[in-house]
Motif scaffolding. Sequence first.
Motif, PDB file in Angstrom:
ATOM      1  N   ALA A  28       0.494  -1.255  -0.099  1.00  0.00           N
ATOM      2  CA  ALA A  28      -0.230  -0.299  -0.225  1.00  0.00           C
ATOM      3  C   ALA A  28       0.912   1.329   0.214  1.00  0.00           C
ATOM      4  CB  ALA A  28      -0.689   0.234   1.504  1.00  0.00           C
ATOM      5  N   ASN A  29       1.480   1.271   0.933  1.00  0.00           N
ATOM      6  CA  ASN A  29       2.317   2.913   1.147  1.00  0.00           C
ATOM      7  C   ASN A  29       3.737   2.931  -0.669  1.00  0.00           C
ATOM      8  OD1 ASN A  29       1.741   3.016   3.392  1.00  0.00           O
ATOM      9  ND2 ASN A  29       3.395   2.046   4.322  1.00  0.00           N
ATOM     10  N   ALA A  30       3.740   1.147  -1.095  1.00  0.00           N
ATOM     11  CA  ALA A  30       4.904   1.563  -2.767  1.00  0.00           C
ATOM     12  C   ALA A  30       3.538   1.959  -3.202  1.00  0.00           C
ATOM     13  CB  ALA A  30       5.200  -0.193  -3.121  1.00  0.00           C
ATOM     14  N   ALA A  31       2.220   1.989  -3.664  1.00  0.00           N
ATOM     15  CA  ALA A  31       1.475   2.304  -4.143  1.00  0.00           C
ATOM     16  C   ALA A  31       0.705   3.583  -4.209  1.00  0.00           C
ATOM     17  CB  ALA A  31       0.252   1.247  -4.879  1.00  0.00           C
ATOM     18  N   SER A  32       1.068   3.576  -3.203  1.00  0.00           N
ATOM     19  CA  SER A  32      -0.007   5.727  -2.541  1.00  0.00           C
ATOM     20  C   SER A  32       1.151   7.155  -2.699  1.00  0.00           C
ATOM     21  CB  SER A  32      -0.280   5.330  -0.821  1.00  0.00           C
ATOM     22  OG  SER A  32       1.131   5.719  -0.489  1.00  0.00           O
ATOM     23  N   GLY A  33       0.418   7.894  -2.701  1.00  0.00           N
ATOM     24  CA  GLY A  33       1.196   9.052  -3.176  1.00  0.00           C
ATOM     25  C   GLY A  33       1.779   9.396  -1.653  1.00  0.00           C
ATOM     26  N   LYS A  34       1.807  10.946  -1.290  1.00  0.00           N
ATOM     27  CA  LYS A  34       2.418  10.791  -0.302  1.00  0.00           C
ATOM     28  C   LYS A  34       1.615  11.173   1.150  1.00  0.00           C
ATOM     29  CE  LYS A  34       6.181  14.472  -1.961  1.00  0.00           C
ATOM     30  NZ  LYS A  34       6.766  15.539  -2.402  1.00  0.00           N
ATOM     31  N   GLY A  35       1.739  11.539   2.154  1.00  0.00           N
ATOM     32  CA  GLY A  35       0.425  11.567   2.870  1.00  0.00           C
ATOM     33  C   GLY A  35       0.642  10.478   4.190  1.00  0.00           C
ATOM     34  N   ARG A  36      -0.482  10.238   4.644  1.00  0.00           N
ATOM     35  CA  ARG A  36      -0.096   9.418   5.937  1.00  0.00           C
ATOM     36  C   ARG A  36       0.674   7.847   5.454  1.00  0.00           C
ATOM     37  NH1 ARG A  36      -3.061   4.777   7.696  1.00  0.00           N
ATOM     38  NH2 ARG A  36      -2.758   4.716   9.989  1.00  0.00           N
ATOM     39  N   LYS A  37       1.040   7.116   5.398  1.00  0.00           N
ATOM     40  CA  LYS A  37       1.632   5.729   5.702  1.00  0.00           C
ATOM     41  C   LYS A  37       1.182   5.037   6.540  1.00  0.00           C
ATOM     42  CE  LYS A  37       4.854   6.645   2.947  1.00  0.00           C
ATOM     43  NZ  LYS A  37       5.016   7.043   1.004  1.00  0.00           N
ATOM     44  N   ALA A  38       0.388   3.455   5.375  1.00  0.00           N
ATOM     45  CA  ALA A  38      -0.021   3.077   6.261  1.00  0.00           C
ATOM     46  C   ALA A  38       0.698   1.258   7.141  1.00  0.00           C
ATOM     47  CB  ALA A  38      -0.213   1.233   5.559  1.00  0.00           C
ATOM     48  N   VAL A  39       0.111   1.260   8.087  1.00  0.00           N
ATOM     49  CA  VAL A  39       1.076   0.267   8.672  1.00  0.00           C
ATOM     50  C   VAL A  39       0.117  -0.892   9.146  1.00  0.00           C
ATOM     51  CG1 VAL A  39       2.145   2.366  10.045  1.00  0.00           C
ATOM     52  CG2 VAL A  39      -0.617   0.834  11.098  1.00  0.00           C
ATOM     53  N   PRO A  40       0.846  -1.856   9.289  1.00  0.00           N
ATOM     54  CA  PRO A  40       0.435  -3.478   9.410  1.00  0.00           C
ATOM     55  C   PRO A  40      -1.259  -3.153  10.109  1.00  0.00           C
ATOM     56  CG  PRO A  40       2.864  -3.320   9.852  1.00  0.00           C
ATOM     57  CD  PRO A  40       2.858  -1.848  10.589  1.00  0.00           C
ATOM     58  N   LYS A  41      -1.484  -2.806  11.447  1.00  0.00           N
ATOM     59  CA  LYS A  41      -2.187  -3.197  12.591  1.00  0.00           C
ATOM     60  C   LYS A  41      -3.870  -1.762  11.202  1.00  0.00           C
ATOM     61  CE  LYS A  41      -2.351   0.697  14.829  1.00  0.00           C
ATOM     62  NZ  LYS A  41      -3.047   1.916  16.193  1.00  0.00           N
ATOM     63  N   ASP A  42      -3.456  -1.419  10.161  1.00  0.00           N
ATOM     64  CA  ASP A  42      -4.894  -0.953   9.564  1.00  0.00           C
ATOM     65  C   ASP A  42      -5.172  -2.208   8.462  1.00  0.00           C
ATOM     66  OD1 ASP A  42      -3.501   1.754  10.000  1.00  0.00           O
ATOM     67  OD2 ASP A  42      -2.901   1.877   8.243  1.00  0.00           O
ATOM     68  N   PHE A  43      -4.129  -3.906   8.531  1.00  0.00           N
ATOM     69  CA  PHE A  43      -4.387  -4.068   7.595  1.00  0.00           C
ATOM     70  C   PHE A  43      -4.910  -5.862   8.330  1.00  0.00           C
ATOM     71  CE2 PHE A  43      -1.862  -1.472   5.207  1.00  0.00           C
ATOM     72  CZ  PHE A  43      -2.401  -1.056   4.099  1.00  0.00           C
ATOM     73  N   ILE A  44      -4.990  -5.398   9.590  1.00  0.00           N
ATOM     74  CA  ILE A  44      -4.840  -6.704  10.658  1.00  0.00           C
ATOM     75  C   ILE A  44      -6.386  -6.573  11.444  1.00  0.00           C
ATOM     76  CG2 ILE A  44      -4.139  -8.246  12.766  1.00  0.00           C
ATOM     77  CD1 ILE A  44      -1.090  -7.283  11.842  1.00  0.00           C
ATOM     78  N   PRO A  45      -7.372  -7.567  10.931  1.00  0.00           N
ATOM     79  CA  PRO A  45      -8.311  -8.112  11.631  1.00  0.00           C
ATOM     80  C   PRO A  45      -9.324  -7.923  12.726  1.00  0.00           C
ATOM     81  CG  PRO A  45      -8.340  -9.045  10.051  1.00  0.00           C
ATOM     82  CD  PRO A  45      -7.214  -9.216  10.066  1.00  0.00           C
ATOM     83  N   LYS A  46      -9.672  -6.887  13.861  1.00  0.00           N
ATOM     84  CA  LYS A  46      -9.674  -7.534  15.454  1.00  0.00           C
ATOM     85  C   LYS A  46     -10.496  -8.212  16.067  1.00  0.00           C
ATOM     86  CE  LYS A  46      -9.450  -2.231  15.584  1.00  0.00           C
ATOM     87  NZ  LYS A  46      -9.890  -1.648  15.850  1.00  0.00           N
ATOM     88  N   TRP A  47      -9.789  -9.940  16.099  1.00  0.00           N
ATOM     89  CA  TRP A  47     -10.953 -10.533  16.072  1.00  0.00           C
ATOM     90  C   TRP A  47     -11.204 -11.245  17.618  1.00  0.00           C
ATOM     91  CZ3 TRP A  47     -11.132 -13.330  11.768  1.00  0.00           C
ATOM     92  CH2 TRP A  47     -10.180 -13.193  10.832  1.00  0.00           C
ATOM     93  N   ASP A  48     -10.953 -10.304  18.728  1.00  0.00           N
ATOM     94  CA  ASP A  48     -11.822 -10.388  19.826  1.00  0.00           C
ATOM     95  C   ASP A  48     -13.170  -9.753  19.178  1.00  0.00           C
ATOM     96  OD1 ASP A  48     -11.116  -9.695  22.756  1.00  0.00           O
ATOM     97  OD2 ASP A  48     -12.989 -10.892  22.104  1.00  0.00           O
ATOM     98  N   HIS A  49     -14.248 -10.556  19.924  1.00  0.00           N
ATOM     99  CA  HIS A  49     -15.412  -9.447  19.234  1.00  0.00           C
ATOM    100  C   HIS A  49     -16.593  -9.703  20.875  1.00  0.00           C
ATOM    101  CE1 HIS A  49     -14.781  -8.979  15.596  1.00  0.00           C
ATOM    102  NE2 HIS A  49     -14.643 -10.078  14.836  1.00  0.00           N
ATOM    103  N   SER A  50     -15.327 -10.729  21.260  1.00  0.00           N
ATOM    104  CA  SER A  50     -16.697 -11.062  22.632  1.00  0.00           C
ATOM    105  C   SER A  50     -16.603 -10.063  23.571  1.00  0.00           C
ATOM    106  CB  SER A  50     -16.398 -12.325  22.934  1.00  0.00           C
ATOM    107  OG  SER A  50     -14.763 -11.932  23.831  1.00  0.00           O
ATOM    108  N   GLN A  51     -15.329  -8.994  23.775  1.00  0.00           N
ATOM    109  CA  GLN A  51     -15.918  -7.727  24.678  1.00  0.00           C
ATOM    110  C   GLN A  51     -17.199  -7.007  24.271  1.00  0.00           C
ATOM    111  OE1 GLN A  51     -12.980  -5.147  24.110  1.00  0.00           O
ATOM    112  NE2 GLN A  51     -11.008  -7.034  25.219  1.00  0.00           N
ATOM    113  N   SER A  52     -18.195  -7.230  23.548  1.00  0.00           N
ATOM    114  CA  SER A  52     -19.033  -6.240  23.235  1.00  0.00           C
ATOM    115  C   SER A  52     -20.153  -6.729  23.760  1.00  0.00           C
ATOM    116  CB  SER A  52     -19.026  -5.591  21.731  1.00  0.00           C
ATOM    117  OG  SER A  52     -19.124  -6.239  20.795  1.00  0.00           O
TER     118      SER A  52
END
Length: 99
Positions: A43-67
Amino acid sequence: MRHLLADIQSDELTEWMAYEQVTGPLGPDRGDLLHGIRTAVIANAASGKGRKAVPKDFIPKWDHSQSADWQEMLANARALNSRLGGTDFTQGGGRGDAG
């Protein structure tokens, strides 16, 4: 899938599906992190300037049981079990009580 369903009952499969929703995918422990790193690099290689993506942007949140409270989780497990053609052996079997 046919082999899986021949060797495992729907109630056990439902339990594993619920477990996976809380803990994350079964299999390699860090597969999600590796995917996140790889995807962030692309994503960072394909994007222009601006906010850079970090790995957690693409990792699902698995623990849905808290809600969800236990009644909601029980209702979800019963619904999955029913869709898979299983039998509810809990006391009351589907009335919404804990058994």
